[in-house]
Design a protein around this motif. Structure first.
Motif, PDB file in Angstrom:
ATOM      1  N   ILE A  23       9.155  -2.099  -7.340  1.00  0.00           N
ATOM      2  CA  ILE A  23       9.697  -3.210  -7.712  1.00  0.00           C
ATOM      3  C   ILE A  23       9.495  -4.224  -6.685  1.00  0.00           C
ATOM      4  O   ILE A  23       9.982  -3.917  -5.529  1.00  0.00           O
ATOM      5  N   ILE A  24       9.141  -5.464  -7.062  1.00  0.00           N
ATOM      6  CA  ILE A  24       8.929  -6.487  -5.863  1.00  0.00           C
ATOM      7  C   ILE A  24       9.680  -7.789  -6.383  1.00  0.00           C
ATOM      8  O   ILE A  24       9.473  -8.176  -7.534  1.00  0.00           O
ATOM      9  N   THR A  25      10.245  -8.223  -5.348  1.00  0.00           N
ATOM     10  CA  THR A  25      11.190  -9.513  -5.497  1.00  0.00           C
ATOM     11  C   THR A  25      11.000 -10.220  -4.308  1.00  0.00           C
ATOM     12  O   THR A  25      10.617  -9.716  -3.153  1.00  0.00           O
ATOM     13  N   ARG A  26      11.089 -11.628  -4.563  1.00  0.00           N
ATOM     14  CA  ARG A  26      10.774 -12.529  -3.526  1.00  0.00           C
ATOM     15  C   ARG A  26      11.332 -13.689  -4.137  1.00  0.00           C
ATOM     16  O   ARG A  26      11.397 -14.368  -5.112  1.00  0.00           O
ATOM     17  N   PRO A  27      11.862 -14.627  -2.673  1.00  0.00           N
ATOM     18  CA  PRO A  27      12.475 -16.074  -3.297  1.00  0.00           C
ATOM     19  C   PRO A  27      11.421 -16.638  -3.798  1.00  0.00           C
ATOM     20  O   PRO A  27      10.040 -16.555  -3.218  1.00  0.00           O
ATOM     21  N   ALA A  28      11.494 -17.468  -4.864  1.00  0.00           N
ATOM     22  CA  ALA A  28      10.435 -18.429  -5.450  1.00  0.00           C
ATOM     23  C   ALA A  28      11.010 -19.998  -5.460  1.00  0.00           C
ATOM     24  O   ALA A  28      12.203 -20.145  -5.166  1.00  0.00           O
TER      25      ALA A  28
ATOM     26  N   ARG B 202      19.887   5.662  -6.003  1.00  0.00           N
ATOM     27  CA  ARG B 202      19.606   7.001  -5.491  1.00  0.00           C
ATOM     28  C   ARG B 202      18.207   7.250  -5.643  1.00  0.00           C
ATOM     29  O   ARG B 202      17.261   6.751  -6.356  1.00  0.00           O
ATOM     30  N   ASP B 203      17.679   8.062  -4.470  1.00  0.00           N
ATOM     31  CA  ASP B 203      15.982   8.441  -4.427  1.00  0.00           C
ATOM     32  C   ASP B 203      15.199   7.227  -4.331  1.00  0.00           C
ATOM     33  O   ASP B 203      14.101   7.020  -4.770  1.00  0.00           O
ATOM     34  N   SER B 204      15.785   5.909  -3.695  1.00  0.00           N
ATOM     35  CA  SER B 204      15.091   4.683  -3.740  1.00  0.00           C
ATOM     36  C   SER B 204      14.795   4.375  -2.299  1.00  0.00           C
ATOM     37  O   SER B 204      15.682   4.786  -1.294  1.00  0.00           O
ATOM     38  N   ARG B 205      13.669   3.555  -2.028  1.00  0.00           N
ATOM     39  CA  ARG B 205      13.585   3.042  -0.667  1.00  0.00           C
ATOM     40  C   ARG B 205      13.072   1.667  -0.723  1.00  0.00           C
ATOM     41  O   ARG B 205      12.586   1.077  -1.799  1.00  0.00           O
ATOM     42  N   MET B 206      13.839   0.893   0.168  1.00  0.00           N
ATOM     43  CA  MET B 206      13.292  -0.620   0.031  1.00  0.00           C
ATOM     44  C   MET B 206      12.945  -1.228   1.575  1.00  0.00           C
ATOM     45  O   MET B 206      13.160  -0.409   2.637  1.00  0.00           O
ATOM     46  N   VAL B 207      11.945  -1.961   1.322  1.00  0.00           N
ATOM     47  CA  VAL B 207      11.217  -2.709   2.615  1.00  0.00           C
ATOM     48  C   VAL B 207      11.422  -4.030   2.400  1.00  0.00           C
ATOM     49  O   VAL B 207      11.135  -4.764   1.424  1.00  0.00           O
ATOM     50  N   VAL B 208      11.761  -4.473   3.569  1.00  0.00           N
ATOM     51  CA  VAL B 208      12.095  -6.269   3.697  1.00  0.00           C
ATOM     52  C   VAL B 208      11.373  -6.813   4.665  1.00  0.00           C
ATOM     53  O   VAL B 208      11.178  -6.397   5.615  1.00  0.00           O
ATOM     54  N   THR B 209      10.510  -7.647   4.182  1.00  0.00           N
ATOM     55  CA  THR B 209       9.362  -8.324   5.105  1.00  0.00           C
ATOM     56  C   THR B 209       9.676  -9.753   5.182  1.00  0.00           C
ATOM     57  O   THR B 209      10.176 -10.404   4.555  1.00  0.00           O
ATOM     58  N   GLY B 210       9.399 -10.431   6.042  1.00  0.00           N
ATOM     59  CA  GLY B 210       9.468 -11.624   6.489  1.00  0.00           C
ATOM     60  C   GLY B 210       9.148 -12.282   7.784  1.00  0.00           C
ATOM     61  O   GLY B 210       8.932 -11.386   8.681  1.00  0.00           O
TER      62      GLY B 210
ATOM     63  N   VAL C 144      11.102  -0.496  -3.570  1.00  0.00           N
ATOM     64  CA  VAL C 144      11.346  -1.768  -3.548  1.00  0.00           C
ATOM     65  C   VAL C 144      10.766  -2.527  -2.489  1.00  0.00           C
ATOM     66  O   VAL C 144      11.153  -2.278  -1.217  1.00  0.00           O
ATOM     67  N   ILE C 145      10.157  -3.628  -2.762  1.00  0.00           N
ATOM     68  CA  ILE C 145       9.793  -4.713  -1.654  1.00  0.00           C
ATOM     69  C   ILE C 145      10.471  -5.854  -1.721  1.00  0.00           C
ATOM     70  O   ILE C 145      10.207  -6.468  -2.931  1.00  0.00           O
ATOM     71  N   MET C 146      11.067  -6.416  -0.767  1.00  0.00           N
ATOM     72  CA  MET C 146      11.662  -7.910  -0.587  1.00  0.00           C
ATOM     73  C   MET C 146      10.835  -8.504   0.243  1.00  0.00           C
ATOM     74  O   MET C 146      10.944  -8.412   1.328  1.00  0.00           O
ATOM     75  N   ASP C 147       9.882  -9.348  -0.342  1.00  0.00           N
ATOM     76  CA  ASP C 147       8.891 -10.181   0.579  1.00  0.00           C
ATOM     77  C   ASP C 147       9.332 -11.537   0.864  1.00  0.00           C
ATOM     78  O   ASP C 147      10.310 -12.300  -0.009  1.00  0.00           O
TER      79      ASP C 147
ATOM     80  N   ALA D  76       0.878  -1.297   0.107  1.00  0.00           N
ATOM     81  CA  ALA D  76       0.020   0.033  -0.025  1.00  0.00           C
ATOM     82  C   ALA D  76       0.824   1.199  -0.053  1.00  0.00           C
ATOM     83  O   ALA D  76       0.441   2.170  -0.716  1.00  0.00           O
ATOM     84  N   ALA D  77       2.065   1.251   0.754  1.00  0.00           N
ATOM     85  CA  ALA D  77       2.745   2.271   0.995  1.00  0.00           C
ATOM     86  C   ALA D  77       3.488   2.569  -0.444  1.00  0.00           C
ATOM     87  O   ALA D  77       3.679   3.794  -1.081  1.00  0.00           O
ATOM     88  N   GLY D  78       3.905   1.411  -1.156  1.00  0.00           N
ATOM     89  CA  GLY D  78       4.581   1.668  -2.319  1.00  0.00           C
ATOM     90  C   GLY D  78       3.510   1.996  -3.508  1.00  0.00           C
ATOM     91  O   GLY D  78       3.954   2.818  -4.348  1.00  0.00           O
ATOM     92  N   ALA D  79       2.265   1.596  -3.498  1.00  0.00           N
ATOM     93  CA  ALA D  79       1.419   2.008  -4.615  1.00  0.00           C
ATOM     94  C   ALA D  79       0.917   3.521  -4.049  1.00  0.00           C
ATOM     95  O   ALA D  79       1.032   4.613  -5.121  1.00  0.00           O
ATOM     96  N   ALA D  80       0.969   4.088  -2.851  1.00  0.00           N
ATOM     97  CA  ALA D  80       0.822   5.579  -2.542  1.00  0.00           C
ATOM     98  C   ALA D  80       2.089   6.373  -3.200  1.00  0.00           C
ATOM     99  O   ALA D  80       1.764   7.398  -3.517  1.00  0.00           O
ATOM    100  N   ALA D  81       3.326   5.838  -3.080  1.00  0.00           N
ATOM    101  CA  ALA D  81       4.485   6.356  -3.501  1.00  0.00           C
ATOM    102  C   ALA D  81       4.266   6.666  -5.051  1.00  0.00           C
ATOM    103  O   ALA D  81       4.979   7.624  -5.531  1.00  0.00           O
ATOM    104  N   LEU D  82       3.780   5.495  -5.617  1.00  0.00           N
ATOM    105  CA  LEU D  82       3.578   5.772  -7.357  1.00  0.00           C
ATOM    106  C   LEU D  82       2.560   6.890  -7.652  1.00  0.00           C
ATOM    107  O   LEU D  82       2.869   7.735  -8.436  1.00  0.00           O
ATOM    108  N   LYS D  83       1.409   6.832  -6.619  1.00  0.00           N
ATOM    109  CA  LYS D  83       0.189   7.832  -7.016  1.00  0.00           C
ATOM    110  C   LYS D  83       0.651   9.226  -6.548  1.00  0.00           C
ATOM    111  O   LYS D  83       0.412  10.269  -7.511  1.00  0.00           O
TER     112      LYS D  83
END
Length: 317
Positions: free
Chosen positions: A156-161, A248-256, A226-229, A141-148
């Motif tokens: 950008i969303i990344t996740r181990p598969a 530069r000018d990026s933010r990353m959120v790591v969840t787990g 960037v979200i690393m889930d 939601a925070a990433g979507a708000a940042a886009l809007k």
């Protein structure tokens, strides 16, 4: 202490109590440290227990009634949120606006998390805790708000598969089709916050991008959210690789969830390692969620507590 609580709208009393007084039993369980007893008598509810427990129950019931007045089917999740607000009555939780629907934190931990996600102090945020606490949903939601709000050009969303590995080559289709099953919860959250049409358009224009860990190597992520889930299933090497992609000018959120590691035995989780070595580093924020922050079925919170108690018992044995 004893006190009678009466709803402003008497017709809501059966809904407030719940089927077979299930909601009152939930209140008793959550406030058992104050020996709370809650019984429906006539047109109200009789509350007995410690002063703190009764006062908390009164406030929670009042908040719960206000929610039910707008949505009579809100149920236990709304009561859980009401109880959390009653426990921290002075807390004003932040709301994400500009989305399909406003997204509001429901617990103090979620409120702190949103503050970190939207604040300027930390460009790397860890959200860790059990399933159902909102750590991934709020990040999306925070990433979507940042886009809007034009604060980021890409999400950008990344996740181990396939558990912890990146064994995608044998799967049919292009990159996004290969990882689609593992990212379905992310797309569900995006559709809820942006709407299906807008989420689809942004995905087609590559404004929203999925990138398995193996495809992050060598990139520099600029002006991106960037979200690393599911980060507990990344190795130490994978975690270092992803964290050092931040541009530069990026933010990353790591969840787990450190309690649900699927790595092979004796393989250290990159999430646990990163949390230990990055603690106190300037620009890094962390929120740890607990079973109290679970906002799925009420049973999920009790299941988590049971597993935690069993793990503690095994550790102490």
């Amino acid at each position: 202490m004893s006190q009678d609580w009466t709803p402003n709208d008497p017709s809501l009393l059966p809904v407030i109590c719940g089927p077979n007084h299930m909601n009152l039993l939930y209140l008793e369980g959550e406030l058992s440290e104050g020996d709370l007893k809650a019984e429906s008598q006539g047109g109200g509810i009789r509350l007995d227990g410690s002063t703190e427990a009764v006062s908390t129950a009164v406030l929670a019931l009042s908040v719960f009634e206000a929610v039910l007045a707008k949505n009579p089917e809100a149920g236990i999740p709304a009561l859980e949120g009401a109880l959390e607000q009653a426990r921290t009555p002075s807390q004003t939780y932040q709301t994400l606006t500009g989305l399909k629907v406003p997204i509001k934190a429901q617990t103090s931990a979620q409120g702190k998390y949103l503050d970190l996600l939207t604040g300027a102090k930390n460009d790397l945020i860890f959200g860790v805790g059990p399933a159902g606490t909102g750590k991934t949903f709020l990040a999306v939601a925070a990433g979507a708000a940042a886009l809007k709000n034009k604060r980021a050009a890409k999400l950008i969303i990344t996740r181990p598969a396939v558990e912890a590995g990146e064994n995608l080559g044998f799967l049919p289709g292009d990159l996004e089709e290969k990882v689609e099953p593992y990212l379905r919860p992310i797309w569900d959250a995006l559709e809820e916050t942006l709407g299906l049409d807008q989420a689809t358009r942004m995905r087609e224009k590559k404004i929203i991008e999925v990138a398995p860990l193996a495809f992050m190597r060598g990139r520099t992520l600029k002006n991106a959210f960037v979200i690393m889930d599911e980060a507990q299933n990344a190795t130490v090497a994978q975690m270092k690789m992803v964290l050092t992609r931040l541009g530069r000018d990026s933010r990353m959120v790591v969840t787990g969830d450190p309690g649900q590691v699927d790595l092979p035995p004796k393989t250290q989780s990159g999430l646990a390692h990163a949390l230990s070595i990055l603690k106190g580093v300037e620009g890094v924020g962390q929120v740890t969620f607990t079973a109290r922050d679970v906002r799925r079925h009420a049973l999920v919170s009790r299941i988590i507590k049971a597993y935690d108690a069993d793990a503690k018992k095994a550790k102490d044995a």
